[in-house]
Design a protein around this motif. Structure first.
Motif, PDB file in Angstrom:
ATOM      1  N   UNK A 163     -22.574  45.287 -24.416  1.00 15.99           N
ATOM      2  CA  UNK A 163     -21.952  44.686 -25.594  1.00 15.99           C
ATOM      3  C   UNK A 163     -22.337  43.214 -25.705  1.00 15.99           C
ATOM      4  N   UNK A 164     -22.338  42.514 -24.563  1.00 19.33           N
ATOM      5  CA  UNK A 164     -22.765  41.120 -24.587  1.00 19.33           C
ATOM      6  C   UNK A 164     -24.215  40.968 -24.989  1.00 19.33           C
ATOM      7  N   UNK A 165     -25.081  41.821 -24.439  1.00 13.21           N
ATOM      8  CA  UNK A 165     -26.495  41.792 -24.816  1.00 13.21           C
ATOM      9  C   UNK A 165     -26.674  42.092 -26.300  1.00 13.21           C
ATOM     10  N   UNK A 166     -25.917  43.065 -26.790  1.00 16.02           N
ATOM     11  CA  UNK A 166     -26.015  43.450 -28.193  1.00 16.02           C
ATOM     12  C   UNK A 166     -25.566  42.311 -29.107  1.00 16.02           C
ATOM     13  N   UNK A 191     -31.844  36.625 -29.785  1.00 18.79           N
ATOM     14  CA  UNK A 191     -32.240  35.969 -28.545  1.00 18.79           C
ATOM     15  C   UNK A 191     -32.332  37.000 -27.437  1.00 18.79           C
ATOM     16  N   UNK A 192     -33.489  37.096 -26.783  1.00 20.64           N
ATOM     17  CA  UNK A 192     -33.667  37.979 -25.635  1.00 20.64           C
ATOM     18  C   UNK A 192     -33.241  37.217 -24.385  1.00 20.64           C
ATOM     19  N   UNK A 193     -32.209  37.707 -23.712  1.00 17.85           N
ATOM     20  CA  UNK A 193     -31.638  37.003 -22.575  1.00 17.85           C
ATOM     21  C   UNK A 193     -31.729  37.861 -21.319  1.00 17.85           C
ATOM     22  N   UNK A 194     -32.818  37.705 -20.572  1.00 20.74           N
ATOM     23  CA  UNK A 194     -32.951  38.444 -19.318  1.00 20.74           C
ATOM     24  C   UNK A 194     -31.951  37.968 -18.266  1.00 20.74           C
ATOM     25  N   UNK A 236     -20.423  29.209 -34.158  1.00 24.02           N
ATOM     26  CA  UNK A 236     -20.305  30.668 -34.116  1.00 24.02           C
ATOM     27  C   UNK A 236     -21.194  31.244 -33.027  1.00 24.02           C
ATOM     28  N   UNK A 237     -22.432  30.764 -32.916  1.00 27.64           N
ATOM     29  CA  UNK A 237     -23.332  31.252 -31.884  1.00 27.64           C
ATOM     30  C   UNK A 237     -22.818  30.899 -30.494  1.00 27.64           C
ATOM     31  N   UNK A 238     -22.220  29.701 -30.347  1.00 31.80           N
ATOM     32  CA  UNK A 238     -21.631  29.328 -29.053  1.00 31.80           C
ATOM     33  C   UNK A 238     -20.506  30.287 -28.681  1.00 31.80           C
ATOM     34  N   UNK A 239     -19.671  30.627 -29.661  1.00 30.08           N
ATOM     35  CA  UNK A 239     -18.584  31.578 -29.413  1.00 30.08           C
ATOM     36  C   UNK A 239     -19.126  32.942 -29.013  1.00 30.08           C
ATOM     37  N   UNK A 240     -20.156  33.404 -29.710  1.00 31.95           N
ATOM     38  CA  UNK A 240     -20.742  34.719 -29.408  1.00 31.95           C
ATOM     39  C   UNK A 240     -21.290  34.740 -27.980  1.00 31.95           C
ATOM     40  N   UNK A 241     -22.011  33.699 -27.603  1.00 31.85           N
ATOM     41  CA  UNK A 241     -22.593  33.673 -26.264  1.00 31.85           C
ATOM     42  C   UNK A 241     -21.499  33.580 -25.202  1.00 31.85           C
ATOM     43  N   UNK A 242     -20.473  32.768 -25.449  1.00 33.17           N
ATOM     44  CA  UNK A 242     -19.365  32.658 -24.497  1.00 33.17           C
ATOM     45  C   UNK A 242     -18.632  33.986 -24.369  1.00 33.17           C
ATOM     46  N   UNK A 279     -28.447  48.327 -18.419  1.00 35.29           N
ATOM     47  CA  UNK A 279     -27.880  47.729 -19.637  1.00 35.29           C
ATOM     48  C   UNK A 279     -28.903  47.704 -20.769  1.00 35.29           C
ATOM     49  N   UNK A 280     -30.153  47.393 -20.442  1.00 35.11           N
ATOM     50  CA  UNK A 280     -31.198  47.416 -21.466  1.00 35.11           C
ATOM     51  C   UNK A 280     -31.473  48.845 -21.922  1.00 35.11           C
ATOM     52  N   UNK A 281     -31.423  49.802 -20.999  1.00 32.69           N
ATOM     53  CA  UNK A 281     -31.589  51.204 -21.399  1.00 32.69           C
ATOM     54  C   UNK A 281     -30.511  51.603 -22.399  1.00 32.69           C
ATOM     55  N   UNK A 282     -29.304  51.115 -22.171  1.00 34.28           N
ATOM     56  CA  UNK A 282     -28.188  51.447 -23.053  1.00 34.28           C
ATOM     57  C   UNK A 282     -28.442  50.957 -24.469  1.00 34.28           C
ATOM     58  N   UNK A 283     -28.849  49.692 -24.621  1.00 39.71           N
ATOM     59  CA  UNK A 283     -28.999  49.154 -25.973  1.00 39.71           C
ATOM     60  C   UNK A 283     -30.226  49.729 -26.669  1.00 39.71           C
ATOM     61  N   UNK A 284     -31.243  50.148 -25.904  1.00 42.38           N
ATOM     62  CA  UNK A 284     -32.395  50.810 -26.519  1.00 42.38           C
ATOM     63  C   UNK A 284     -31.997  52.188 -27.025  1.00 42.38           C
ATOM     64  N   UNK A 285     -31.216  52.916 -26.224  1.00 39.62           N
ATOM     65  CA  UNK A 285     -30.781  54.258 -26.624  1.00 39.62           C
ATOM     66  C   UNK A 285     -29.817  54.181 -27.805  1.00 39.62           C
ATOM     67  N   UNK A 286     -28.834  53.287 -27.702  1.00 38.25           N
ATOM     68  CA  UNK A 286     -27.817  53.215 -28.749  1.00 38.25           C
ATOM     69  C   UNK A 286     -28.298  52.560 -30.019  1.00 38.25           C
ATOM     70  N   UNK A 287     -29.169  51.573 -29.901  1.00 40.33           N
ATOM     71  CA  UNK A 287     -29.631  50.832 -31.067  1.00 40.33           C
ATOM     72  C   UNK A 287     -29.359  49.351 -30.880  1.00 40.33           C
ATOM     73  N   UNK A 288     -30.411  48.551 -30.918  1.00 42.54           N
ATOM     74  CA  UNK A 288     -30.264  47.123 -30.671  1.00 42.54           C
ATOM     75  C   UNK A 288     -29.434  46.485 -31.783  1.00 42.54           C
ATOM     76  N   UNK A 289     -28.412  45.754 -31.377  1.00 45.61           N
ATOM     77  CA  UNK A 289     -27.546  45.078 -32.338  1.00 45.61           C
ATOM     78  C   UNK A 289     -26.373  45.912 -32.814  1.00 45.61           C
ATOM     79  N   UNK A 290     -26.249  47.145 -32.346  1.00 49.89           N
ATOM     80  CA  UNK A 290     -25.177  48.035 -32.796  1.00 49.89           C
ATOM     81  C   UNK A 290     -24.112  48.153 -31.711  1.00 49.89           C
TER      82      UNK A 290
END
Length: 306
Positions: free
Chosen positions: A24-27, A35-38, A191-197, A228-239
């Motif tokens: 969820x945080x990655x999404x 932003x891609x955050x490894x 807003x972006x600071x809140x999202x990242x936090x 976690x990356x497998x999850x967001x690829x399977x579910x849909x990036x950003x969803x």
């Protein structure tokens, strides 16, 4: 056999919901900030170490959990303002390289502050025993059930936040068209600071909750980052819905699949070989599912709506 399957299904649900906290945080970060955050897994590690440190200081689990979440969210907000805000203006390749370097920096910093030895977080005494789910038949650890309940509450809370609040409306607008949202009066940078936090806080929640079950060790973030990356690829990036469904799929395949494949393989090979081959095939099935999704539905099972 039935109760064993039910127990493993609950374990898969617990594992999947913990993956959801990370995914969820990655999404949020990728879907809204592009932003891609490894180094997302490093925030998970930092949260776990802070929870262990606070637990050693106060000898109480829940205050340590709360303090670790707050401290990690503050660290995430500082990182966003100091580093990630600049990375947003760079290419995705630069983001990958910079956040990979941050993984190495975070690991060495943790070694300097906490040492290289693994730490443990004590489990609350009230949750150290089993719950009786079926009379005299099925028992399940109370602490693992707490993790399932917390994961479900967080999933519901994120859904309400994104879809039923003004902040969620701003987040969706910022993800769709940040320039137009800024023109309409949305303060994009805060807003972006809140999202990242928020993403960092979810990492800390996952790390602290898993602390009593796993050793809190340097490098633990890298091992959880791949699923976690497998999850967001399977579910849909950003969803967010895709992150939840993908997490549950990965959790069930990896956990319940190990049991079923091991039992099935025992019919054709010896027990030792089946015990080794079953978990390996279950992990391969997760990767195979990701490959199939990328091939047949590259946008994911539940792509984010623009």
């Amino acid at each position: 056999m039935l109760y064993l399957i039910l127990e493993q299904a609950l374990n898969g649900l617990q594992y999947g919901l913990m993956l959801f906290l990370l995914a969820a945080g990655l999404t949020l970060v990728f879907g809204i900030m592009d932003l891609i955050n490894l180094a997302h897994g490093s925030l998970y590690m930092i949260g776990a170490f802070l929870a262990a440190a606070f637990y050693q200081a106060f000898q109480s689990f829940f205050p340590a959990l709360l303090l670790a979440i707050i401290a990690t969210a503050l660290i995430g907000a500082i990182l966003e303002r100091v580093l990630y805000r600049r990375l947003q203006r760079m290419s995705h390749l630069s983001q990958v390289l910079a956040t990979f370097a941050l993984i190495l920096i975070a690991n060495e910093t943790i070694k300097i502050i906490f040492g290289a030895q693994p730490l443990m977080i004590g489990m609350p005494e009230s949750l150290s025993g089993p719950l009786e789910l079926v009379a005299d038949e099925l028992y399940y650890p109370a602490y693992r059930m707490l993790i399932i309940v917390v994961g479900l509450i967080v999933a519901l809370g994120l859904y309400l936040l994104v879809n039923r609040t003004r902040i969620g409306m701003w987040m969706r607008a910022g993800a769709s068209n940040p320039e137009m949202a800024a023109v309409m009066g949305v303060r994009i940078k805060p807003l972006f600071t809140f999202v990242f936090a928020l993403g960092a806080a979810l990492c800390a929640l996952a790390g602290a909750l898993l602390g009593p079950l796993l050793a809190v060790s340097v490098g633990m973030g890298e091992s959880i980052l791949i699923p976690a990356f497998e999850v967001i690829v399977i579910g849909g990036i950003g969803s967010m819905r895709g992150a939840l469904v993908g997490s549950l799929l990965v959790g069930m395949i990896d956990t319940l699949g190990r049991l079923l494949l091991t039992f099935g393989l025992k019919l054709v090979v010896d027990s030792a070989t089946a015990a080794t081959l079953g978990p390996t095939l279950a992990s391969m099935m997760v990767s195979l599912l990701m490959v199939c999704v990328l091939f047949f539905r590259p946008q994911g099972l539940f792509p984010a709506r623009g």
